[in-house]
Design an enzyme around this catalytic site. Structure first.
Site: not given
Ligand SMILES: NC(=O)c1ccc[n+]([C@@H]2O[C@H](COP(=O)([O-])OP(=O)(O)OC[C@H]3O[C@@H](n4cnc5c(N)ncnc54)[C@H](OP(=O)(O)O)[C@@H]3O)[C@@H](O)[C@H]2O)c1
Length: 291
Positions: A24, A175
């Site tokens: 993000g 998940y």
């Molecule tokens: N990483 C992967 O391999 C992967 C694979 C498939 C799909 N995805 C998807 O990609 C998306 C982004 O994930 P990411 O991998 O970039 O993870 P990340 O680095 O943990 O980022 C997650 C973001 O979501 C925010 N967040 C979490 N809970 C929240 C809440 N209750 N309210 C508001 N904001 C919230 C966090 O903000 P704060 O920490 O400031 O709260 C953080 O900015 C997710 O939907 C995930 O399921 C990721």
């Protein structure tokens, strides 16, 4: 003669949930660099302020970067965020439902929803619906929802009482179910928005080295994360499909599709079922009170 270059997204407004880290943050930064006014949403005010500074630095002092701190696992906060957006903005061109979690343990929000379901599905469902008037006001708008290849093992339990019970809870199932819901939601939304100027698409970003699996205490998750780490890509690469769907003219008229590597991709049979999509919409409307 001086040439004035106009950035491709000048005049557009984009809201990105989960913009304080990982995929993000890169998405928000790249949209800002291309001239969009960006609204970053995260829970943690310090993290959000750091993200804002980093984006401002990368995109230049004239970039318009707003921050909203809300825990979106709570529907009352989703309503507050939508209310502030309606007060402060006249239109929204791009909505990116990116915030997501993979909690290793069962938890219920104080509104009585299982935490992963509330954050990953109910929040984007409610936020998107509450922001539809602003998206509509943009004339042409795009909704992009970040799902996952994990949806292949998802199977949505229709009974809320079963979903909200710690018995039989599995972090992987929770998940995967929420990520299946992202796709079904996108398909039903696209169907309902057919003949409007708003498109809705979703994606798998790849296996990306972010904080997604790190904060948890579950030993199994930590072990899995360490094993998968060599195969993971950077958040820069992980944000590419989201950026493609949010900005590319190639997909301007595509809606209701699932992408990976910036191309249409195959999703599971369940994720392709119009019946499941319409059932999920009914369940989501009941659980959120938002239609
Ligand atoms: N990483 C992967 O391999 C992967 C694979 C498939 C799909 N995805 C998807 O990609 C998306 C982004 O994930 P990411 O991998 O970039 O993870 P990340 O680095 O943990 O980022 C997650 C973001 O979501 C925010 N967040 C979490 N809970 C929240 C809440 N209750 N309210 C508001 N904001 C919230 C966090 O903000 P704060 O920490 O400031 O709260 C953080 O900015 C997710 O939907 C995930 O399921 C990721």
């Amino acid at each position: 003669m001086t040439t004035v270059s106009v950035l491709p997204l000048a005049g557009k407004t984009a809201l990105i949930t989960g913009a304080t880290s990982g995929i993000g943050l890169v998405t928000a930064r790249e949209l800002a660099r291309r001239g969009a006014r960006v609204v970053l949403v995260g829970r943690d005010a310090d993290k959000a302020a750091r993200a804002q500074q980093a984006i401002q630095l990368a995109a230049g002092p004239e970039a318009l970067v707003h921050v909203k701190c809300f825990d979106l696992s709570l529907l009352r906060n989703v309503h507050r965020l939508a209310g502030e957006m309606h007060q402060e903005f006249e239109k929204l061109d791009i909505l990116i439902n990116n915030a997501g979690i993979m909690p290793g343990h069962f938890a219920l929000t104080d509104e009585g929803h299982e935490l992963c379901w509330a954050t990953n599905h109910l929040a984007p469902y409610a936020l998107t619906n509450l922001l539809l008037p602003l998206l509509d006001a943009a004339g042409r708008a795009r909704v992009v929802t970040v799902s996952s290849v994990a949806h292949w093992v998802g199977e949505i339990e229709p009974d809320r009482n079963v979903r909200n019970s710690p018995d039989n809870y599995s972090w992987l199932t929770a998940y995967a179910d929420s990520k299946l819901a992202n796709i079904l939601f996108t398909k039903e939304l696209a169907h309902r928005l057919d003949l409007t100027g708003i498109t809705a698409n979703c994606l798998h970003p790849g296996l990306v080295d972010t904080g997604l699996m790190r904060p948890d205490t579950s030993a199994v998750m930590k072990a899995l994360w360490w094993m998968a780490r060599p195969a993971m890509t950077s958040p820069e690469l992980g944000a590419q499909t989201t950026l493609h769907l949010a900005t590319s003219p190639e997909v301007a008229n595509q809606s209701g599709r699932y992408f990976a590597n910036s191309k249409p991709a195959r999703c599971s049979g369940r994720a392709s079922s119009a019946q499941e999509a319409s059932r999920l919409w009914r369940i989501s409307a009941e659980e959120t009170g938002v239609e």
